[in-house]
Write a protein that holds these residues in place. Structure first.
Motif, mmCIF file in Angstrom:
data_model
loop_
_atom_site.group_PDB
_atom_site.id
_atom_site.type_symbol
_atom_site.label_atom_id
_atom_site.label_comp_id
_atom_site.label_asym_id
_atom_site.label_seq_id
_atom_site.Cartn_x
_atom_site.Cartn_y
_atom_site.Cartn_z
ATOM 1 N N PHE A 10 0.825 -1.208 0.000
ATOM 2 C CA PHE A 10 0.000 0.000 0.000
ATOM 3 C C PHE A 10 0.862 1.262 0.000
ATOM 4 O O PHE A 10 0.538 2.242 -0.657
ATOM 5 C CB PHE A 10 -0.940 0.019 1.207
ATOM 6 C CG PHE A 10 -2.216 -0.750 1.008
ATOM 7 C CD1 PHE A 10 -2.914 -0.697 -0.182
ATOM 8 C CD2 PHE A 10 -2.739 -1.508 2.040
ATOM 9 C CE1 PHE A 10 -4.102 -1.386 -0.359
ATOM 10 C CE2 PHE A 10 -3.927 -2.201 1.884
ATOM 11 C CZ PHE A 10 -4.613 -2.141 0.676
ATOM 12 N N GLY A 11 1.971 1.239 0.751
ATOM 13 C CA GLY A 11 2.863 2.404 0.787
ATOM 14 C C GLY A 11 3.438 2.717 -0.581
ATOM 15 O O GLY A 11 3.449 3.879 -1.017
ATOM 16 N N LEU A 12 3.895 1.684 -1.279
ATOM 17 C CA LEU A 12 4.466 1.889 -2.610
ATOM 18 C C LEU A 12 3.401 2.357 -3.597
ATOM 19 O O LEU A 12 3.627 3.290 -4.382
ATOM 20 C CB LEU A 12 5.128 0.592 -3.101
ATOM 21 C CG LEU A 12 5.836 0.668 -4.452
ATOM 22 C CD1 LEU A 12 6.867 1.791 -4.495
ATOM 23 C CD2 LEU A 12 6.498 -0.672 -4.765
ATOM 24 N N GLN A 13 2.216 1.744 -3.557
ATOM 25 C CA GLN A 13 1.142 2.152 -4.475
ATOM 26 C C GLN A 13 0.663 3.573 -4.178
ATOM 27 O O GLN A 13 0.327 4.319 -5.089
ATOM 28 C CB GLN A 13 -0.031 1.162 -4.394
ATOM 29 C CG GLN A 13 0.239 -0.172 -5.051
ATOM 30 C CD GLN A 13 0.254 -0.081 -6.570
ATOM 31 O OE1 GLN A 13 0.319 0.989 -7.165
ATOM 32 N NE2 GLN A 13 0.206 -1.227 -7.216
ATOM 33 N N THR A 14 0.635 3.951 -2.909
ATOM 34 C CA THR A 14 0.244 5.318 -2.548
ATOM 35 C C THR A 14 1.265 6.317 -3.077
ATOM 36 O O THR A 14 0.899 7.379 -3.604
ATOM 37 C CB THR A 14 0.095 5.452 -1.018
ATOM 38 O OG1 THR A 14 -0.881 4.506 -0.566
ATOM 39 C CG2 THR A 14 -0.356 6.847 -0.621
ATOM 40 N N ALA A 15 2.544 5.984 -2.960
ATOM 41 C CA ALA A 15 3.594 6.861 -3.489
ATOM 42 C C ALA A 15 3.456 7.029 -5.003
ATOM 43 O O ALA A 15 3.615 8.138 -5.540
ATOM 44 C CB ALA A 15 4.974 6.302 -3.140
ATOM 45 N N ILE A 16 3.130 5.951 -5.704
ATOM 46 C CA ILE A 16 2.931 6.019 -7.152
ATOM 47 C C ILE A 16 1.745 6.928 -7.486
ATOM 48 O O ILE A 16 1.820 7.781 -8.383
ATOM 49 C CB ILE A 16 2.732 4.601 -7.734
ATOM 50 C CG1 ILE A 16 4.042 3.808 -7.655
ATOM 51 C CG2 ILE A 16 2.220 4.656 -9.180
ATOM 52 C CD1 ILE A 16 3.898 2.316 -7.917
ATOM 53 N N ALA A 17 0.644 6.770 -6.746
ATOM 54 C CA ALA A 17 -0.553 7.583 -7.000
ATOM 55 C C ALA A 17 -0.301 9.057 -6.705
ATOM 56 O O ALA A 17 -0.725 9.937 -7.464
ATOM 57 C CB ALA A 17 -1.722 7.062 -6.155
ATOM 58 N N VAL A 18 0.411 9.342 -5.613
ATOM 59 C CA VAL A 18 0.726 10.734 -5.261
ATOM 60 C C VAL A 18 1.628 11.355 -6.323
ATOM 61 O O VAL A 18 1.444 12.518 -6.713
ATOM 62 C CB VAL A 18 1.378 10.808 -3.859
ATOM 63 C CG1 VAL A 18 2.010 12.165 -3.618
ATOM 64 C CG2 VAL A 18 0.341 10.513 -2.784
ATOM 65 N N THR A 19 2.585 10.594 -6.818
ATOM 66 C CA THR A 19 3.471 11.096 -7.870
ATOM 67 C C THR A 19 2.678 11.433 -9.130
ATOM 68 O O THR A 19 2.876 12.496 -9.736
ATOM 69 C CB THR A 19 4.567 10.055 -8.191
ATOM 70 O OG1 THR A 19 5.310 9.790 -6.998
ATOM 71 C CG2 THR A 19 5.504 10.562 -9.273
#
Length: 199
Positions: free
Chosen positions: A46-55
């Motif tokens: 979830f942390g990695l996917q959230t970072a991708i979405a925020v980017t």
């Protein structure tokens, strides 16, 4: 970090993710592995996917204001429609798995959980919402913290409470609440678009 943005991201993402397929994937994983490695693996995914979405959302914020708010409005409206359709269909995914937990190492269970959730989260409504919030607020760290915190709450509930949680969730209601939130955010974005074009 802006606390109001953290709270907005948390409040929006929590009901979006609660009735989601990733919740059920976590529930299934929790029936096969001990809860702690499932939580660690799912939380990291979830942390990695959230970072991708925020980017992705932050890249949108580099465009002209009227265009960004228009795109954000469309993203939230699409999300609202998808959530409303899911609530009306009444279909609930059943988490069917063996009750016996597999005997496996912590690292292997966490790695399997990470892989399953990382794959399941692509194109998810929570990704859409996170990208929209990042574009709207231009506060990537605050959006990341709020969205990831909501996802960690969900994954913690799923991993540690298991299937008992799935039996008690009013999924159609949660879909409708999330759809309503999406409509509110879309309306705000439409107002901002009109102001940017007129002003």
């Amino acid at each position: 970090m802006v606390l109001s943005v953290v709270l907005a991201a948390f409040v929006l993402i929590l009901p979006v993710e609660l009735p989601d397929k990733t919740l059920f994937a976590t529930l299934v994983l929790a029936t096969r592995f001990p809860p702690l490695p499932v939580f660690v693996g799912v939380g990291a995914a979830f942390g990695l996917q959230t970072a991708i979405a925020v980017t992705a959302g932050s890249l949108l914020s580099l465009l002209p204001g009227a265009l960004v708010s228009g795109v954000v409005a469309v993203l939230f409206l699409v999300g609202a429609v998808l959530l409303w359709r899911e609530s009306r269909s009444g279909e609930e995914e059943e988490a069917e798995a063996d009750q016996a937990r597999e005997r496996t190492s912590f690292v292997r269970a966490a790695a399997i959980s990470f892989g399953v959730l990382f794959a399941a989260e692509w194109g998810d409504l929570s990704q859409l919402a996170t990208a929209g919030l990042a574009a709207r607020y231009a506060e990537p760290v605050s959006v990341f913290v709020g969205a990831w915190a909501a996802l960690l709450v969900i994954s913690g509930l799923a991993a540690f409470l298991g299937r008992k949680l799935a039996d008690r969730l009013p999924l159609a209601l949660l879909h409708r609440v999330a759809a309503g939130l999406f409509v509110v955010f879309a309306a705000i974005a439409v107002v901002e678009t009109v102001r940017a074009v007129v002003g």
